[in-house]
Design a protein around this motif. Structure first.
Motif, mmCIF file in Angstrom:
data_model
loop_
_atom_site.group_PDB
_atom_site.id
_atom_site.type_symbol
_atom_site.label_atom_id
_atom_site.label_comp_id
_atom_site.label_asym_id
_atom_site.label_seq_id
_atom_site.Cartn_x
_atom_site.Cartn_y
_atom_site.Cartn_z
ATOM 1 N N UNK A 122 0.855 -1.185 0.000
ATOM 2 C CA UNK A 122 0.000 0.000 0.000
ATOM 3 C C UNK A 122 0.889 1.233 0.000
ATOM 4 N N UNK A 123 0.681 2.115 -0.986
ATOM 5 C CA UNK A 123 1.342 3.417 -1.018
ATOM 6 C C UNK A 123 0.414 4.431 -0.359
ATOM 7 N N UNK A 124 0.892 5.120 0.668
ATOM 8 C CA UNK A 124 0.094 6.132 1.359
ATOM 9 C C UNK A 124 0.713 7.501 1.119
ATOM 10 N N UNK A 125 -0.002 8.372 0.375
ATOM 11 C CA UNK A 125 0.498 9.715 0.092
ATOM 12 C C UNK A 125 0.288 10.607 1.312
ATOM 13 N N UNK A 126 1.201 11.553 1.541
ATOM 14 C CA UNK A 126 1.269 12.262 2.824
ATOM 15 C C UNK A 126 0.450 13.544 2.926
ATOM 16 N N UNK A 127 -0.070 14.072 1.831
ATOM 17 C CA UNK A 127 -0.697 15.402 1.906
ATOM 18 C C UNK A 127 -1.851 15.448 2.904
ATOM 19 N N UNK A 128 -2.609 14.352 3.014
ATOM 20 C CA UNK A 128 -3.743 14.317 3.944
ATOM 21 C C UNK A 128 -3.302 14.269 5.407
ATOM 22 N N UNK A 129 -2.015 14.021 5.663
ATOM 23 C CA UNK A 129 -1.522 13.990 7.042
ATOM 24 C C UNK A 129 -1.809 15.325 7.739
ATOM 25 N N UNK A 130 -1.818 16.389 6.971
ATOM 26 C CA UNK A 130 -1.841 17.739 7.531
ATOM 27 C C UNK A 130 -3.219 18.391 7.420
ATOM 28 N N UNK A 131 -4.225 17.590 7.114
ATOM 29 C CA UNK A 131 -5.596 18.081 7.031
ATOM 30 C C UNK A 131 -6.332 17.649 8.292
ATOM 31 N N UNK A 132 -6.552 18.600 9.200
ATOM 32 C CA UNK A 132 -7.183 18.271 10.480
ATOM 33 C C UNK A 132 -8.697 18.155 10.318
ATOM 34 N N UNK A 133 -9.317 17.427 11.224
ATOM 35 C CA UNK A 133 -10.763 17.310 11.247
ATOM 36 C C UNK A 133 -11.200 17.097 12.687
ATOM 37 N N UNK A 134 -12.449 17.364 12.972
ATOM 38 C CA UNK A 134 -12.943 17.361 14.339
ATOM 39 C C UNK A 134 -13.490 15.993 14.742
ATOM 40 N N UNK A 135 -13.601 15.793 16.052
ATOM 41 C CA UNK A 135 -14.122 14.524 16.560
ATOM 42 C C UNK A 135 -15.538 14.258 16.057
ATOM 43 N N UNK A 136 -16.340 15.314 15.888
ATOM 44 C CA UNK A 136 -17.703 15.111 15.413
ATOM 45 C C UNK A 136 -17.692 14.541 13.999
ATOM 46 N N UNK A 172 1.677 16.917 13.051
ATOM 47 C CA UNK A 172 0.484 16.196 12.603
ATOM 48 C C UNK A 172 -0.515 16.209 13.752
ATOM 49 N N UNK A 173 -1.709 16.724 13.495
ATOM 50 C CA UNK A 173 -2.702 16.875 14.555
ATOM 51 C C UNK A 173 -3.201 15.529 15.070
ATOM 52 N N UNK A 174 -3.879 15.592 16.204
ATOM 53 C CA UNK A 174 -4.282 14.393 16.940
ATOM 54 C C UNK A 174 -5.169 13.461 16.123
ATOM 55 N N UNK A 175 -6.188 14.022 15.451
ATOM 56 C CA UNK A 175 -7.115 13.173 14.719
ATOM 57 C C UNK A 175 -6.474 12.500 13.500
ATOM 58 N N UNK A 176 -5.769 13.244 12.637
ATOM 59 C CA UNK A 176 -5.073 12.557 11.537
ATOM 60 C C UNK A 176 -4.101 11.491 12.045
ATOM 61 N N UNK A 177 -3.407 11.809 13.137
ATOM 62 C CA UNK A 177 -2.446 10.853 13.686
ATOM 63 C C UNK A 177 -3.139 9.581 14.171
ATOM 64 N N UNK A 178 -4.310 9.730 14.754
ATOM 65 C CA UNK A 178 -5.085 8.572 15.206
ATOM 66 C C UNK A 178 -5.346 7.625 14.038
ATOM 67 N N UNK A 179 -5.786 8.179 12.900
ATOM 68 C CA UNK A 179 -6.117 7.331 11.765
ATOM 69 C C UNK A 179 -4.883 6.862 11.004
ATOM 70 N N UNK A 180 -3.820 7.609 11.084
ATOM 71 C CA UNK A 180 -2.556 7.117 10.531
ATOM 72 C C UNK A 180 -2.136 5.845 11.264
ATOM 73 N N UNK A 181 -2.244 5.880 12.568
ATOM 74 C CA UNK A 181 -1.881 4.697 13.355
ATOM 75 C C UNK A 181 -2.816 3.525 13.073
#
Length: 321
Positions: A108-122, A196-205
């Motif tokens: 799987x190739x994962x491109x990094x640009x979305x790493x820096x797009x934050x989103x809210x818990x809701x 990298x914000x908390x939410x993107x990092x959660x889904x990266x993991x």
């Protein structure tokens, strides 16, 4: 009286549940019917089971940078580009989870640009609920299919959906538009780190863990993009890859090797690559797969004969022959 009202309410809800369930299956796709009915990324679900060697996931930087048919032409590896413009990482995760029910790619190739797009818990909660509803009621996912309903669909009830390969681009976002990047060199080394914000990092993991559980090699990469990329973002992605023992390929640091010509290889002033730039990235990634993985060349395999047919169509569409 109250008892009768309760019975009526329960009967109504039960009837509604059954009706939605029946209608859902009437509106399930019975053939390809054109990509306009579905998100482009869902095209991989139409590919024959366990025939995809690798997938690319991410946002538009992903969808514009790797053309699977170019890789097939040179190396015989079957791939699919699942990049979706403006996609957030929780959507990337759910898409990967869904496609892995039908495919077992080795890479799987994962491109990094979305790493820096934050989103809210809701947003995360809404996405989780949405995914659950889609599983129960396909009508939620395929609600637009009523436009294409006809009584032939009734004949398909109980029959297995015919799975056929989708467009010859295999998810790649083709564009031959040339809109040059003119601002000059953009790689300036720094020790700054774009956190990298908390939410993107959660889904990266979650993506990392999903790939490990499925025995898939996860490779992080950054597509060439003077407008979206920065050295601070590189440092963040490199640190994440290092912590998780992942390979990180930053193509912005290897522009000369790629042969990128920003006067010809961008479609929108250095934001995304056009077809001419994607050819160069696809060749680079195909070569990487050839040298660093054990993928099999399928070009002479009868099971993949459709890929050679689609290659011919692809070459015509991209005016290569």
């Amino acid at each position: 009286m109250k008892s009768k009202n309760k019975i009526k309410s329960i009967s109504f809800l039960t009837g509604l549940f059954i009706l939605l369930y029946i209608i859902s299956y009437l509106l399930l796709p019975y053939n390809n019917m054109g990509d306009s009915l579905y998100k482009k990324a869902n095209g991989i679900l139409k590919e024959p089971k366990d025939t995809i060697d690798y997938v690319a996931i991410g946002d538009s930087e992903c969808s514009a940078s790797i053309s699977p048919i170019e890789v097939w032409n040179a190396y015989g590896y079957s791939g699919y580009n699942c990049g979706v413009p403006s996609q957030q990482l929780q959507d990337t995760y759910y898409l990967l989870e869904r496609l892995l029910r039908n495919q077992h790619p080795k890479v799987v190739f994962l491109e990094t640009n979305a790493f820096y797009r934050d989103f809210k818990y809701i947003n995360t909660l809404e996405t989780s609920i949405e995914e659950a509803v889609k599983k129960i009621f396909p009508i939620y996912k395929y609600h637009d299919n009523w436009k294409f309903f006809h009584f032939y669909m009734l004949k398909t009830i109980g029959h297995k959906v015919k799975l056929e390969p989708t467009t010859v681009y295999k998810g790649y976002q083709y564009s031959a538009i040339v809109n040059p990047y003119k601002s000059g060199p953009y790689v300036t080394e720094t020790e700054d780190v774009y956190v990298i914000d908390e939410q993107p990092l959660l889904y990266l993991n979650k993506i990392v863990n999903l790939c490990r559980n499925k025995d898939i090699q996860l490779i992080v990469y950054s597509a060439p993009s003077p407008k979206c990329w920065s050295y601070a973002k590189h440092n963040a992605a490199a640190a994440f890859a290092n912590v998780n023992q992942l390979t990180y390929i930053d193509l912005n640091l290897d522009i000369e090797t790629l042969g990128i010509d920003w006067a010809k290889d961008s479609r929108d002033d250095g934001d995304h690559l056009n077809y001419f730039g994607a050819k160069k990235v696809s060749d680079y990634m195909g070569k990487y797969l050839s040298e660093h993985t054990d993928l099999t060349d399928h070009r002479t395999d009868e099971r993949f004969i459709i890929w050679n047919k689609e290659l011919k169509n692809y070459l015509k569409l991209t005016e290569q022959n």
